[in-house]
Write a protein that holds these residues in place. Structure first.
Motif, PDB file in Angstrom:
ATOM      1  N   SER A   1       0.831  -1.197   0.000  1.00 33.74           N
ATOM      2  CA  SER A   1       0.000   0.000   0.000  1.00 33.74           C
ATOM      3  C   SER A   1       0.875   1.259   0.000  1.00 33.74           C
ATOM      4  O   SER A   1       0.573   2.229  -0.705  1.00 33.74           O
ATOM      5  N   LEU A   2       1.989   1.235   0.742  1.00 30.95           N
ATOM      6  CA  LEU A   2       2.902   2.371   0.753  1.00 30.95           C
ATOM      7  C   LEU A   2       3.575   2.557  -0.610  1.00 30.95           C
ATOM      8  O   LEU A   2       3.761   3.690  -1.080  1.00 30.95           O
ATOM      9  N   GLN A   3       3.889   1.422  -1.250  1.00 28.66           N
ATOM     10  CA  GLN A   3       4.514   1.500  -2.576  1.00 28.66           C
ATOM     11  C   GLN A   3       3.552   2.128  -3.590  1.00 28.66           C
ATOM     12  O   GLN A   3       3.944   2.921  -4.447  1.00 28.66           O
ATOM     13  N   ILE A   4       2.263   1.755  -3.455  1.00 24.48           N
ATOM     14  CA  ILE A   4       1.244   2.337  -4.347  1.00 24.48           C
ATOM     15  C   ILE A   4       1.149   3.844  -4.115  1.00 24.48           C
ATOM     16  O   ILE A   4       1.102   4.638  -5.066  1.00 24.48           O
ATOM     17  N   ASP A   5       1.150   4.225  -2.823  1.00 21.86           N
ATOM     18  CA  ASP A   5       1.097   5.651  -2.472  1.00 21.86           C
ATOM     19  C   ASP A   5       2.283   6.405  -3.083  1.00 21.86           C
ATOM     20  O   ASP A   5       2.122   7.486  -3.647  1.00 21.86           O
ATOM     21  N   THR A   6       3.480   5.826  -2.962  1.00 24.68           N
ATOM     22  CA  THR A   6       4.691   6.454  -3.501  1.00 24.68           C
ATOM     23  C   THR A   6       4.573   6.631  -5.013  1.00 24.68           C
ATOM     24  O   THR A   6       4.855   7.711  -5.547  1.00 24.68           O
ATOM     25  N   ALA A   7       4.115   5.567  -5.686  1.00 25.85           N
ATOM     26  CA  ALA A   7       3.977   5.632  -7.146  1.00 25.85           C
ATOM     27  C   ALA A   7       3.012   6.744  -7.537  1.00 25.85           C
ATOM     28  O   ALA A   7       3.262   7.511  -8.492  1.00 25.85           O
ATOM     29  N   ALA A   8       1.892   6.844  -6.769  1.00 22.77           N
ATOM     30  CA  ALA A   8       0.895   7.876  -7.070  1.00 22.77           C
ATOM     31  C   ALA A   8       1.502   9.270  -6.914  1.00 22.77           C
ATOM     32  O   ALA A   8       1.278  10.164  -7.744  1.00 22.77           O
ATOM     33  N   LYS A   9       2.273   9.426  -5.843  1.00 24.32           N
ATOM     34  CA  LYS A   9       2.902  10.734  -5.594  1.00 24.32           C
ATOM     35  C   LYS A   9       3.911  11.059  -6.701  1.00 24.32           C
ATOM     36  O   LYS A   9       4.008  12.203  -7.150  1.00 24.32           O
ATOM     37  N   ARG A  10       4.652  10.051  -7.144  1.00 23.99           N
ATOM     38  CA  ARG A  10       5.634  10.279  -8.213  1.00 23.99           C
ATOM     39  C   ARG A  10       4.938  10.689  -9.523  1.00 23.99           C
ATOM     40  O   ARG A  10       5.407  11.579 -10.230  1.00 23.99           O
ATOM     41  N   ASP A  11       3.796  10.017  -9.800  1.00 20.06           N
ATOM     42  CA  ASP A  11       2.995  10.386 -10.982  1.00 20.06           C
ATOM     43  C   ASP A  11       2.587  11.847 -10.905  1.00 20.06           C
ATOM     44  O   ASP A  11       2.671  12.588 -11.896  1.00 20.06           O
ATOM     45  N   GLN A  12       2.140  12.203  -9.674  1.00 17.86           N
ATOM     46  CA  GLN A  12       1.682  13.573  -9.488  1.00 17.86           C
ATOM     47  C   GLN A  12       2.827  14.570  -9.719  1.00 17.86           C
ATOM     48  O   GLN A  12       2.634  15.595 -10.390  1.00 17.86           O
ATOM     49  N   ILE A  13       4.002  14.229  -9.195  1.00 14.18           N
ATOM     50  CA  ILE A  13       5.168  15.104  -9.371  1.00 14.18           C
ATOM     51  C   ILE A  13       5.475  15.275 -10.872  1.00 14.18           C
ATOM     52  O   ILE A  13       5.710  16.390 -11.354  1.00 14.18           O
ATOM     53  N   ALA A  14       5.400  14.158 -11.622  1.00 11.96           N
ATOM     54  CA  ALA A  14       5.660  14.214 -13.068  1.00 11.96           C
ATOM     55  C   ALA A  14       4.661  15.159 -13.758  1.00 11.96           C
ATOM     56  O   ALA A  14       5.039  15.957 -14.634  1.00 11.96           O
TER      57      ALA A  14
ATOM     58  N   GLU B   1       3.970  22.530  -4.607  1.00 13.46           N
ATOM     59  CA  GLU B   1       3.264  21.229  -4.614  1.00 13.46           C
ATOM     60  C   GLU B   1       4.273  20.089  -4.760  1.00 13.46           C
ATOM     61  O   GLU B   1       4.163  19.053  -4.098  1.00 13.46           O
ATOM     62  N   ILE B   2       5.235  20.291  -5.657  1.00  8.49           N
ATOM     63  CA  ILE B   2       6.253  19.249  -5.896  1.00  8.49           C
ATOM     64  C   ILE B   2       7.056  18.999  -4.618  1.00  8.49           C
ATOM     65  O   ILE B   2       7.258  17.858  -4.201  1.00  8.49           O
ATOM     66  N   ALA B   3       7.434  20.081  -3.966  1.00  4.28           N
ATOM     67  CA  ALA B   3       8.215  19.951  -2.725  1.00  4.28           C
ATOM     68  C   ALA B   3       7.420  19.197  -1.672  1.00  4.28           C
ATOM     69  O   ALA B   3       7.935  18.318  -0.973  1.00  4.28           O
ATOM     70  N   ASN B   4       6.113  19.559  -1.597  1.00  9.16           N
ATOM     71  CA  ASN B   4       5.232  18.870  -0.642  1.00  9.16           C
ATOM     72  C   ASN B   4       5.165  17.378  -0.921  1.00  9.16           C
ATOM     73  O   ASN B   4       5.266  16.551  -0.015  1.00  9.16           O
ATOM     74  N   ALA B   5       4.960  17.058  -2.207  1.00  9.16           N
ATOM     75  CA  ALA B   5       4.836  15.645  -2.596  1.00  9.16           C
ATOM     76  C   ALA B   5       6.135  14.895  -2.300  1.00  9.16           C
ATOM     77  O   ALA B   5       6.113  13.756  -1.813  1.00  9.16           O
ATOM     78  N   GLU B   6       7.255  15.551  -2.550  1.00 10.80           N
ATOM     79  CA  GLU B   6       8.549  14.893  -2.286  1.00 10.80           C
ATOM     80  C   GLU B   6       8.747  14.642  -0.784  1.00 10.80           C
ATOM     81  O   GLU B   6       9.275  13.602  -0.381  1.00 10.80           O
ATOM     82  N   LYS B   7       8.269  15.596  -0.010  1.00 13.16           N
ATOM     83  CA  LYS B   7       8.360  15.444   1.441  1.00 13.16           C
ATOM     84  C   LYS B   7       7.512  14.235   1.880  1.00 13.16           C
ATOM     85  O   LYS B   7       7.945  13.409   2.705  1.00 13.16           O
ATOM     86  N   LEU B   8       6.307  14.141   1.307  1.00 14.97           N
ATOM     87  CA  LEU B   8       5.419  13.013   1.640  1.00 14.97           C
ATOM     88  C   LEU B   8       6.067  11.680   1.252  1.00 14.97           C
ATOM     89  O   LEU B   8       6.014  10.711   1.994  1.00 14.97           O
ATOM     90  N   ILE B   9       6.678  11.669   0.034  1.00 13.53           N
ATOM     91  CA  ILE B   9       7.347  10.434  -0.418  1.00 13.53           C
ATOM     92  C   ILE B   9       8.430  10.030   0.579  1.00 13.53           C
ATOM     93  O   ILE B   9       8.535   8.861   0.969  1.00 13.53           O
ATOM     94  N   SER B  10       9.180  11.028   1.036  1.00 13.53           N
ATOM     95  CA  SER B  10      10.255  10.721   1.975  1.00 13.53           C
ATOM     96  C   SER B  10       9.693  10.146   3.279  1.00 13.53           C
ATOM     97  O   SER B  10      10.252   9.213   3.868  1.00 13.53           O
ATOM     98  N   GLN B  11       8.540  10.695   3.714  1.00 15.45           N
ATOM     99  CA  GLN B  11       7.904  10.170   4.928  1.00 15.45           C
ATOM    100  C   GLN B  11       7.427   8.728   4.716  1.00 15.45           C
ATOM    101  O   GLN B  11       7.584   7.861   5.587  1.00 15.45           O
ATOM    102  N   ILE B  12       6.829   8.494   3.549  1.00 16.88           N
ATOM    103  CA  ILE B  12       6.344   7.137   3.226  1.00 16.88           C
ATOM    104  C   ILE B  12       7.516   6.155   3.196  1.00 16.88           C
ATOM    105  O   ILE B  12       7.441   5.047   3.722  1.00 16.88           O
TER     106      ILE B  12
END
Ligand SMILES: [Zn+2]
Length: 234
Positions: A62-75, A96-107
């Motif tokens: 589930s975390l991997q799916i979340d990460t992939a979704a965030k990466r898609d969003q960043i793209a 927004e990109i910085a926020n998403a990257e921060k979330l990815i790092s937390q995940i």
């Protein structure tokens, strides 16, 4: 020694053996239940470890799916940045990109914790699996032996019971009833020896008169304190 007392002593010996056998039979189901509980407990421990391992796998996915979704969003944001000409919008997207990257790092931190837990759990799980298998085999073998013991005890009790009537033969009915009552209420000791004028049932000294009556060997004598039937030591 009076013949009746002699017969009662022989009967008491049998009845005491019978009582011991019955007590042994009585304890078998408890012993079996305690072994079965050990099996259940070790199965539960194993199941708990397995279930935790499964949960970790699910959580990781589930975390991997979340990460992939965030990466898609960043793209997507980066794509939008390329298309925009407005500075404000570009800055907002960068935010927004910085926020998403921060979330990815937390995940990813969380994922790392799960991975560590899974690594630690793996040898634990293997050990629990092995122990459970060995314990189950050992305990089940013990249970089989206990059941066998129980069956043998039941057969012996039945044999004792079947031949009890012949052991009672020739004993006065009233005396037999008295004996049974004493046996049941006086801790399986209805007929006891008198030693140095002391009743070995209640450990009280009896009177000289009672002692004399017993020694005359003419009548059944009982202890005035506890009521048990007395005999002189052989
Ligand atoms: Zn006594």
């Amino acid at each position: 020694m009076l013949e009746a007392i002699e017969k009662l002593l022989a009967l008491q010996d049998r009845d005491q053996k019978l009582r011991t056998l019955r007590l042994e039979i009585h304890s078998v189901p408890t012993e079996i239940a305690s072994k079965q509980k050990l099996i259940t407990d070790s199965a539960t421990r194993l199941e708990t470890a397995r279930s935790r391992a499964k949960t970790i796998e699910v959580e990781k996915k589930s975390l991997q799916i979340d990460t992939a979704a965030k990466r898609d969003q960043i793209a997507k944001y980066k794509n939008q940045q390329l298309q925009t000409r407005k500075n404000e919008e570009y800055t907002a997207l960068a935010h927004e990109i910085a926020n998403a990257e921060k979330l990815i790092s937390q995940i990813e931190d969380k994922e790392l914790l799960f991975m560590e837990e899974a690594e630690n759990l793996a040898p634990e799980l293997a050990a629990a699996d092995k122990t459970h298998g060995e314990e189950k085999t050992r305990l089940e073998a013990q249970i089989t032996l206990l059941r066998e013991k129980e069956n043998n005890l039941i057969i012996r009790v039945q044999e004792f019971e079947a031949s009890r009537a012949s052991a009672c033969e020739g004993i006065d009915e009233e005396l037999l009833e008295r004996y049974v009552r004493l046996f049941e209420t006086k801790n399986a000791r209805a007929v006891v020896a008198l030693e140095h004028d002391v009743c070995t049932g209640c450990h009280m000294k009896i009177t000289a008169q009672t002692s004399l009556a017993l020694r005359s060997d003419k009548t059944i004598v009982s202890c005035p304190q506890c009521g048990r039937l007395l005999h002189l030591p052989a």
